[in-house]
Design a protein around this motif. Structure first.
Motif, PDB file in Angstrom:
ATOM      1  N   MET A  25       1.085  -1.094   0.108  1.00 13.28           N
ATOM      2  CA  MET A  25      -0.573  -0.251   0.064  1.00 13.28           C
ATOM      3  C   MET A  25       0.931   1.706  -0.079  1.00 13.28           C
ATOM      4  O   MET A  25       1.805   1.720   0.927  1.00 13.28           O
ATOM      5  N   SER A  26       0.609   1.828  -0.560  1.00 13.03           N
ATOM      6  CA  SER A  26       1.281   3.053  -1.222  1.00 13.03           C
ATOM      7  C   SER A  26       1.468   4.093   0.170  1.00 13.03           C
ATOM      8  O   SER A  26       0.073   4.035   0.967  1.00 13.03           O
ATOM      9  N   ALA A  27       1.858   4.886   0.438  1.00 15.96           N
ATOM     10  CA  ALA A  27       1.690   5.925   1.572  1.00 15.96           C
ATOM     11  C   ALA A  27       0.835   6.659   1.759  1.00 15.96           C
ATOM     12  O   ALA A  27      -0.078   6.714   2.779  1.00 15.96           O
ATOM     13  N   LEU A  28       0.322   6.979   0.371  1.00 22.60           N
ATOM     14  CA  LEU A  28      -0.781   7.978   0.003  1.00 22.60           C
ATOM     15  C   LEU A  28      -2.239   7.130   0.466  1.00 22.60           C
ATOM     16  O   LEU A  28      -2.617   7.763   1.101  1.00 22.60           O
ATOM     17  N   THR A  29      -1.991   5.991   0.712  1.00 25.07           N
ATOM     18  CA  THR A  29      -3.011   5.540   0.679  1.00 25.07           C
ATOM     19  C   THR A  29      -3.244   4.874   2.503  1.00 25.07           C
ATOM     20  O   THR A  29      -4.403   5.648   2.675  1.00 25.07           O
ATOM     21  N   THR A  30      -2.251   4.317   2.546  1.00 20.37           N
ATOM     22  CA  THR A  30      -2.419   4.733   4.389  1.00 20.37           C
ATOM     23  C   THR A  30      -2.563   6.148   4.623  1.00 20.37           C
ATOM     24  O   THR A  30      -3.227   6.017   5.943  1.00 20.37           O
ATOM     25  N   ILE A  31      -2.691   6.790   4.797  1.00  9.87           N
ATOM     26  CA  ILE A  31      -2.645   8.603   5.216  1.00  9.87           C
ATOM     27  C   ILE A  31      -3.752   8.662   5.271  1.00  9.87           C
ATOM     28  O   ILE A  31      -4.912   8.658   5.622  1.00  9.87           O
ATOM     29  N   LEU A  32      -4.820   8.336   3.489  1.00  9.67           N
ATOM     30  CA  LEU A  32      -6.290   8.626   3.822  1.00  9.67           C
ATOM     31  C   LEU A  32      -6.828   7.593   3.948  1.00  9.67           C
ATOM     32  O   LEU A  32      -7.817   7.953   4.834  1.00  9.67           O
ATOM     33  N   THR A  33      -6.295   5.863   4.282  1.00 14.14           N
ATOM     34  CA  THR A  33      -7.630   4.737   4.309  1.00 14.14           C
ATOM     35  C   THR A  33      -6.853   6.083   6.581  1.00 14.14           C
ATOM     36  O   THR A  33      -8.197   5.078   7.273  1.00 14.14           O
ATOM     37  N   TYR A  34      -6.251   5.825   6.836  1.00 15.09           N
ATOM     38  CA  TYR A  34      -6.162   6.400   8.426  1.00 15.09           C
ATOM     39  C   TYR A  34      -7.313   7.564   8.487  1.00 15.09           C
ATOM     40  O   TYR A  34      -8.257   7.252   9.367  1.00 15.09           O
ATOM     41  N   ILE A  35      -7.240   8.702   7.777  1.00 15.38           N
ATOM     42  CA  ILE A  35      -8.009   9.419   7.595  1.00 15.38           C
ATOM     43  C   ILE A  35      -9.634   8.991   7.984  1.00 15.38           C
ATOM     44  O   ILE A  35     -10.361   8.898   9.123  1.00 15.38           O
ATOM     45  N   GLN A  36      -9.720   8.173   6.766  1.00 16.34           N
ATOM     46  CA  GLN A  36     -11.784   7.537   6.949  1.00 16.34           C
ATOM     47  C   GLN A  36     -11.309   6.538   8.135  1.00 16.34           C
ATOM     48  O   GLN A  36     -13.009   6.203   8.232  1.00 16.34           O
ATOM     49  N   GLU A  37     -10.150   5.422   8.622  1.00 14.57           N
ATOM     50  CA  GLU A  37     -10.733   4.752   9.192  1.00 14.57           C
ATOM     51  C   GLU A  37     -10.727   4.978  10.854  1.00 14.57           C
ATOM     52  O   GLU A  37     -11.209   4.744  11.282  1.00 14.57           O
ATOM     53  N   HIS A  38     -10.555   5.853  11.188  1.00  9.36           N
ATOM     54  CA  HIS A  38     -10.047   6.882  12.473  1.00  9.36           C
ATOM     55  C   HIS A  38     -10.892   8.430  12.681  1.00  9.36           C
ATOM     56  O   HIS A  38      -9.619   9.416  13.241  1.00  9.36           O
ATOM     57  N   PRO A  39     -11.862   8.849  12.386  1.00 11.01           N
ATOM     58  CA  PRO A  39     -12.289   9.809  12.369  1.00 11.01           C
ATOM     59  C   PRO A  39     -12.667  10.583  13.583  1.00 11.01           C
ATOM     60  O   PRO A  39     -12.528  11.426  14.172  1.00 11.01           O
ATOM     61  N   ASP A  40     -12.688   9.734  14.762  1.00  8.02           N
ATOM     62  CA  ASP A  40     -12.180  10.448  16.573  1.00  8.02           C
ATOM     63  C   ASP A  40     -10.673  10.405  17.001  1.00  8.02           C
ATOM     64  O   ASP A  40     -10.985  11.291  17.372  1.00  8.02           O
ATOM     65  N   GLU A  41     -10.039  10.467  15.864  1.00  8.88           N
ATOM     66  CA  GLU A  41      -8.981  10.822  16.208  1.00  8.88           C
ATOM     67  C   GLU A  41      -7.960  11.737  15.520  1.00  8.88           C
ATOM     68  O   GLU A  41      -6.948  12.215  15.226  1.00  8.88           O
ATOM     69  N   VAL A  42      -9.187  12.205  14.361  1.00  7.42           N
ATOM     70  CA  VAL A  42      -8.612  13.235  12.788  1.00  7.42           C
ATOM     71  C   VAL A  42      -9.424  14.424  13.369  1.00  7.42           C
ATOM     72  O   VAL A  42     -10.351  14.189  13.800  1.00  7.42           O
ATOM     73  N   VAL A  43      -8.362  15.568  13.787  1.00  4.77           N
ATOM     74  CA  VAL A  43      -9.304  16.710  13.861  1.00  4.77           C
ATOM     75  C   VAL A  43      -9.559  17.269  12.376  1.00  4.77           C
ATOM     76  O   VAL A  43      -9.169  17.673  10.946  1.00  4.77           O
ATOM     77  N   LEU A  44     -10.992  18.150  12.227  1.00  5.55           N
ATOM     78  CA  LEU A  44     -11.637  18.200  11.074  1.00  5.55           C
ATOM     79  C   LEU A  44     -11.410  19.997  11.101  1.00  5.55           C
ATOM     80  O   LEU A  44     -11.802  19.830  11.817  1.00  5.55           O
ATOM     81  N   GLU A  45     -10.133  20.136  10.131  1.00 11.80           N
ATOM     82  CA  GLU A  45     -10.134  21.675  10.416  1.00 11.80           C
ATOM     83  C   GLU A  45     -11.647  22.816   9.342  1.00 11.80           C
ATOM     84  O   GLU A  45     -11.745  22.036   8.953  1.00 11.80           O
ATOM     85  N   PRO A  46     -11.416  23.556  10.501  1.00  8.51           N
ATOM     86  CA  PRO A  46     -12.594  24.880   9.215  1.00  8.51           C
ATOM     87  C   PRO A  46     -12.531  24.830   7.793  1.00  8.51           C
ATOM     88  O   PRO A  46     -11.499  24.668   7.616  1.00  8.51           O
ATOM     89  N   PHE A  47     -13.699  24.842   7.405  1.00  9.50           N
ATOM     90  CA  PHE A  47     -13.730  24.635   5.762  1.00  9.50           C
ATOM     91  C   PHE A  47     -13.096  26.255   5.591  1.00  9.50           C
ATOM     92  O   PHE A  47     -13.479  27.387   6.410  1.00  9.50           O
ATOM     93  N   GLN A  48     -11.994  26.029   4.796  1.00 10.16           N
ATOM     94  CA  GLN A  48     -11.934  27.790   3.833  1.00 10.16           C
ATOM     95  C   GLN A  48     -11.988  28.288   2.763  1.00 10.16           C
ATOM     96  O   GLN A  48     -12.688  29.232   2.535  1.00 10.16           O
TER      97      GLN A  48
END
Length: 106
Positions: free
Chosen positions: A1-24
């Protein structure tokens, strides 16, 4: 798995551990991930207090369209014809102990 896929999958699978920044911007979604998370190629992909900007390879966009669409659906303004290009901006915000991941859809 590529680094990009790993990062995106982490964000998708751990929403409670990721801070969603305000929309700009209407076509952008931005996340903060604790810099304590072990992410691949972190030193290269998340330079300390500097932005690292890359256009995601069009072949990757085609191959991972479903994954990218889950993030695109979270943007404020979606184009009727979807997206063609995706840009990723990353940085290590050492003063906030966060890895920044910014996806821009065009």
């Amino acid at each position: 798995m590529s680094a990009l896929t790993t990062i995106l999958t982490y964000i998708q699978e751990h929403p409670d551990e990721v801070v969603l920044e305000p929309f700009q911007y209407a076509n952008v979604i931005r996340f903060g991930i604790s810099d304590q998370v072990d992410l691949p190629d972190a030193e290269k992909l998340f330079p300390d207090m500097r932005l690292h900007v890359n256009r995601i390879d069009p072949e990757y966009v085609k191959e991972h369209h479903d994954l990218l669409t889950t993030f695109y659906q979270q943007t404020e303004e979606k184009q009727k014809d979807g997206f063609q290009d995706v840009w990723i901006t990353t940085a290590h915000l050492s003063d906030r102990q966060l890895y920044l991941v910014d996806l821009s859809f065009e």
